[in-house]
Motif scaffolding. Structure first.
Motif, PDB file in Angstrom:
ATOM      1  N   PRO A 152       0.835  -1.213   0.000  1.00  0.00           N
ATOM      2  CA  PRO A 152       0.000   0.000   0.000  1.00  0.00           C
ATOM      3  C   PRO A 152       0.865   1.256   0.000  1.00  0.00           C
ATOM      4  N   GLY A 153       0.225   2.395  -0.265  1.00  0.00           N
ATOM      5  CA  GLY A 153       0.938   3.662  -0.215  1.00  0.00           C
ATOM      6  C   GLY A 153       1.477   3.968   1.171  1.00  0.00           C
ATOM      7  N   GLU A 154       2.246   5.003   1.274  1.00  0.00           N
ATOM      8  CA  GLU A 154       2.935   5.330   2.524  1.00  0.00           C
ATOM      9  C   GLU A 154       2.104   6.166   3.487  1.00  0.00           C
ATOM     10  N   HIS A 155       0.944   6.650   3.050  1.00  0.00           N
ATOM     11  CA  HIS A 155       0.151   7.545   3.892  1.00  0.00           C
ATOM     12  C   HIS A 155      -0.867   6.774   4.724  1.00  0.00           C
ATOM     13  N   ASP A 158      -3.936   4.509   3.411  1.00  0.00           N
ATOM     14  CA  ASP A 158      -3.688   3.835   2.142  1.00  0.00           C
ATOM     15  C   ASP A 158      -3.879   2.335   2.329  1.00  0.00           C
ATOM     16  N   ARG A 159      -4.404   1.698   1.338  1.00  0.00           N
ATOM     17  CA  ARG A 159      -4.701   0.268   1.442  1.00  0.00           C
ATOM     18  C   ARG A 159      -4.561  -0.398   0.085  1.00  0.00           C
ATOM     19  N   THR A 160      -4.439  -1.725   0.118  1.00  0.00           N
ATOM     20  CA  THR A 160      -4.391  -2.515  -1.100  1.00  0.00           C
ATOM     21  C   THR A 160      -5.095  -3.830  -0.825  1.00  0.00           C
ATOM     22  N   PRO A 161      -5.739  -4.431  -1.837  1.00  0.00           N
ATOM     23  CA  PRO A 161      -6.496  -5.666  -1.586  1.00  0.00           C
ATOM     24  C   PRO A 161      -5.583  -6.848  -1.248  1.00  0.00           C
ATOM     25  N   LEU A 162      -6.079  -7.715  -0.390  1.00  0.00           N
ATOM     26  CA  LEU A 162      -5.444  -8.999  -0.097  1.00  0.00           C
ATOM     27  C   LEU A 162      -6.317 -10.059  -0.750  1.00  0.00           C
ATOM     28  N   THR A 163      -5.749 -10.843  -1.668  1.00  0.00           N
ATOM     29  CA  THR A 163      -6.538 -11.820  -2.411  1.00  0.00           C
ATOM     30  C   THR A 163      -5.937 -13.214  -2.254  1.00  0.00           C
ATOM     31  N   SER A 171      -7.790  -6.630   3.482  1.00  0.00           N
ATOM     32  CA  SER A 171      -7.032  -5.503   2.952  1.00  0.00           C
ATOM     33  C   SER A 171      -5.758  -5.319   3.768  1.00  0.00           C
ATOM     34  N   VAL A 172      -4.781  -4.740   3.104  1.00  0.00           N
ATOM     35  CA  VAL A 172      -3.511  -4.410   3.742  1.00  0.00           C
ATOM     36  C   VAL A 172      -3.538  -2.902   3.953  1.00  0.00           C
ATOM     37  N   LEU A 173      -3.626  -2.499   5.196  1.00  0.00           N
ATOM     38  CA  LEU A 173      -3.970  -1.119   5.550  1.00  0.00           C
ATOM     39  C   LEU A 173      -2.809  -0.431   6.262  1.00  0.00           C
ATOM     40  N   GLU A 177       2.101   6.400   9.139  1.00  0.00           N
ATOM     41  CA  GLU A 177       3.217   6.628   8.215  1.00  0.00           C
ATOM     42  C   GLU A 177       4.513   6.179   8.878  1.00  0.00           C
ATOM     43  N   GLY A 178       5.335   5.473   8.102  1.00  0.00           N
ATOM     44  CA  GLY A 178       6.595   5.002   8.628  1.00  0.00           C
ATOM     45  C   GLY A 178       6.521   3.664   9.322  1.00  0.00           C
ATOM     46  N   SER A 179       5.310   3.085   9.429  1.00  0.00           N
ATOM     47  CA  SER A 179       5.133   1.775  10.047  1.00  0.00           C
ATOM     48  C   SER A 179       4.664   0.759   9.004  1.00  0.00           C
ATOM     49  N   LYS A 180       4.910  -0.512   9.294  1.00  0.00           N
ATOM     50  CA  LYS A 180       4.416  -1.559   8.413  1.00  0.00           C
ATOM     51  C   LYS A 180       2.897  -1.562   8.425  1.00  0.00           C
ATOM     52  N   PRO A 181       2.267  -1.969   7.328  1.00  0.00           N
ATOM     53  CA  PRO A 181       0.798  -2.044   7.310  1.00  0.00           C
ATOM     54  C   PRO A 181       0.313  -3.221   8.155  1.00  0.00           C
ATOM     55  N   ILE A 182      -0.982  -3.261   8.388  1.00  0.00           N
ATOM     56  CA  ILE A 182      -1.599  -4.376   9.084  1.00  0.00           C
ATOM     57  C   ILE A 182      -2.616  -5.032   8.158  1.00  0.00           C
ATOM     58  N   TYR A 183      -3.032  -6.231   8.527  1.00  0.00           N
ATOM     59  CA  TYR A 183      -3.940  -7.019   7.711  1.00  0.00           C
ATOM     60  C   TYR A 183      -5.325  -7.019   8.362  1.00  0.00           C
TER      61      TYR A 183
END
Length: 227
Positions: A152-155, A158-163, A171-173, A177-183
């Motif tokens: 996902p983006g850095e802001h 920001d999110r991206t689909p988990l398929t 989703s990967v959310l 900022e500056g931290s790893k995303p969560i699921y």
């Protein structure tokens, strides 16, 4: 908190547990919540050093005042082996025991440190708990169990689909900022968009939503006291 008795045993064989997950997955309902979600219970687990017990914490947190209202912990003996994808059979008895200790109002929703629909059989611990407890439940995990995704983006937000196998399972959310995303994934009685909004609304300035972060701290403190 009043919780119905589980309609099944937790002392199953792995094959029996997999079959049960497949049956119970049909009970998961993914839809937008029908009421306002204000009181959130964050739950998390840890295991004793000797591998004999599971420790769970439940933290009741007010989304409007942004303050914890109650923290409860519970130990339960481990009666199920470690098998990837079947962790709910190790963790759920202790989580239910901690939730039953809550003396305030019943939570409007659960935020579970673990996966829900983002699971090979679409029935992770958040789904298991949601179906048993019967309130909106969201899975919030720090690492991926299955599926594929882009970064996902850095802001924040920001999110991206988990398929997985052609299905949208979560989703990967990015929550900070500056931290790893969560699921983030559906547990029960919530849809994915509502789950994402709830996780972001429960922000306490850290990577994890505040109720689950506080539950993680409560588990760590209880484990230290018991050492």
């Amino acid at each position: 908190m009043k919780i119905p008795r589980a309609p099944h045993r937790f002392t199953l064989s792995p094959a029996e547990a997999i079959a049960l997950q497949k049956r119970m997955a049909a009970q998961v309902v993914a839809r937008a919540p029908r009421a306002k979600l204000r009181l959130l219970a964050g739950v998390d687990c840890a295991f004793s050093a000797d591998g004999e017990r599971c420790l769970a914490a439940a933290v009741l947190w007010d989304l409007e005042t942004r303050a914890p209202l109650e923290t409860r912990t519970a130990w339960r003996p481990l009666r199920f082996p470690y098998v990837p994808g079947l962790l709910s059979f190790r963790e759920t008895p202790a989580i239910l025991a901690a939730l039953r200790k809550l003396r305030g109002r019943t939570p409007d929703a659960l935020l579970v440190d673990g996966h829900g629909y983002a699971h090979p059989r679409r029935f992770g611990v958040a789904c298991h708990l949601g179906v048993l407890v019967g309130i909106p439940t969201v899975g919030v995990a720090k690492s991926r169990l299955c599926g594929a995704h882009d970064e996902p983006g850095e802001h924040r937000g920001d999110r991206t689909p988990l398929t997985h196998d052609g299905d949208l399972i979560g989703s990967v959310l990015r929550t900070r900022e500056g931290s790893k995303p969560i699921y983030v994934s559906v547990g029960h009685l919530v849809d994915l968009a509502s789950a994402e909004k709830l996780v972001l609304a429960a922000d306490g300035g850290f990577r994890l939503p505040e109720p689950t972060r506080l539950a993680d701290r409560a588990v760590a403190e209880a484990k230290r006291r018991a050492a």
